[in-house]
Design an enzyme around this catalytic site. Structure first.
Site, PDB file in Angstrom:
ATOM      1  CG  ASP A 200      -1.785   1.150   1.375  1.00  8.55           C
ATOM      2  OD1 ASP A 200      -2.358   1.586   0.359  1.00  8.55           O
ATOM      3  OD2 ASP A 200      -1.920   1.664   2.505  1.00  8.55           O
TER       4      ASP A 200
ATOM      5  CG  ASP B 134      -1.543   7.556   0.556  1.00  8.45           C
ATOM      6  OD1 ASP B 134      -0.449   7.960   0.108  1.00  8.45           O
ATOM      7  OD2 ASP B 134      -2.629   7.728  -0.038  1.00  8.45           O
TER       8      ASP B 134
HETATM    9 MG    MG Z   1      -2.850   3.151   3.637  1.00  8.48          MG
END
Ligand code: MG
Ligand code: ZN
Length: 179
Positions: free
Chosen positions: A7, A9
């Site tokens: 992922d 962020d």
């Molecule tokens: Mg995230």
């Protein structure tokens, strides 16, 4: 081939409840770029799978998202690492697409792109939906405690077999020891 799915962020960079809307707002977490560089040097391929509903919400354009990723790639290159590919879902929660996590579409696409059995591929995220998508796709889910990670841990009810690390750097330490 060793492949890792990350992922973006809250895993690689600081997250914001107000979304990351410009290159200036994209700031790497301490040690994350160096961790990816260690994977690159060890011959791993690293791919990002990221929900970016800010596109659907009209908060930023695809052009801006590309500029954000150009900054990511530049800083990562300076640290000696590289990202093989960036998969994003530009849709919103109401769009009923198959790519927005917790759905598994992006991860399954990655599996097809690399023609790899996802079963031994680790997928790292800081939110429950990352872990759910990982589990659904047959990847090995890893919760990182940065970003939303602590909140996700506190809520509990994680997919079976979820492994946990303090930071991307700590998780990469484990992977490289196992390899
Ligand atoms: Mg995230
Ligand atoms: Zn989507």
């Amino acid at each position: 081939m060793k492949l890792a799915i990350l992922d973006r962020d809250g895993v690689i960079n600081h997250d914001s409840d107000a979304f990351i809307k410009s290159p200036d707002e994209w700031v790497a977490l301490p040690g994350s770029l160096e961790a990816i560089a260690r994977l690159s040097r060890a011959g791993w391929r690293v791919v990002i799978a990221s929900n970016q509903s800010g596109i659907a919400r009209g908060l930023f354009s695809m052009e801006t998202l590309n500029a954000i990723h150009a900054k990511l790639r530049k800083e990562l290159a300076q640290a000696g690492g590289s990202i093989d590919a960036i998969f994003t879902c530009p849709h919103g929660p109401g769009d009923d697409c198959s790519c927005r996590k917790p759905r598994a579409g992006m991860l399954l696409d990655i599996g097809r792109r690399y023609d790899i059995d996802l079963q031994n591929v680790p997928a790292v995220g800081d939110s429950l939906r990352d872990l759910q998508a990982a589990s659904e796709a047959g990847c090995a889910p890893w919760l990182v405690m940065t970003g939303n990670g602590q909140k996700t841990w506190d809520k509990g009810d994680l997919p079976a077999g979820t492994q946990v690390g303090e930071s991307l750097a700590a998780i990469v330490d484990v992977w490289l020891q196992e390899a």
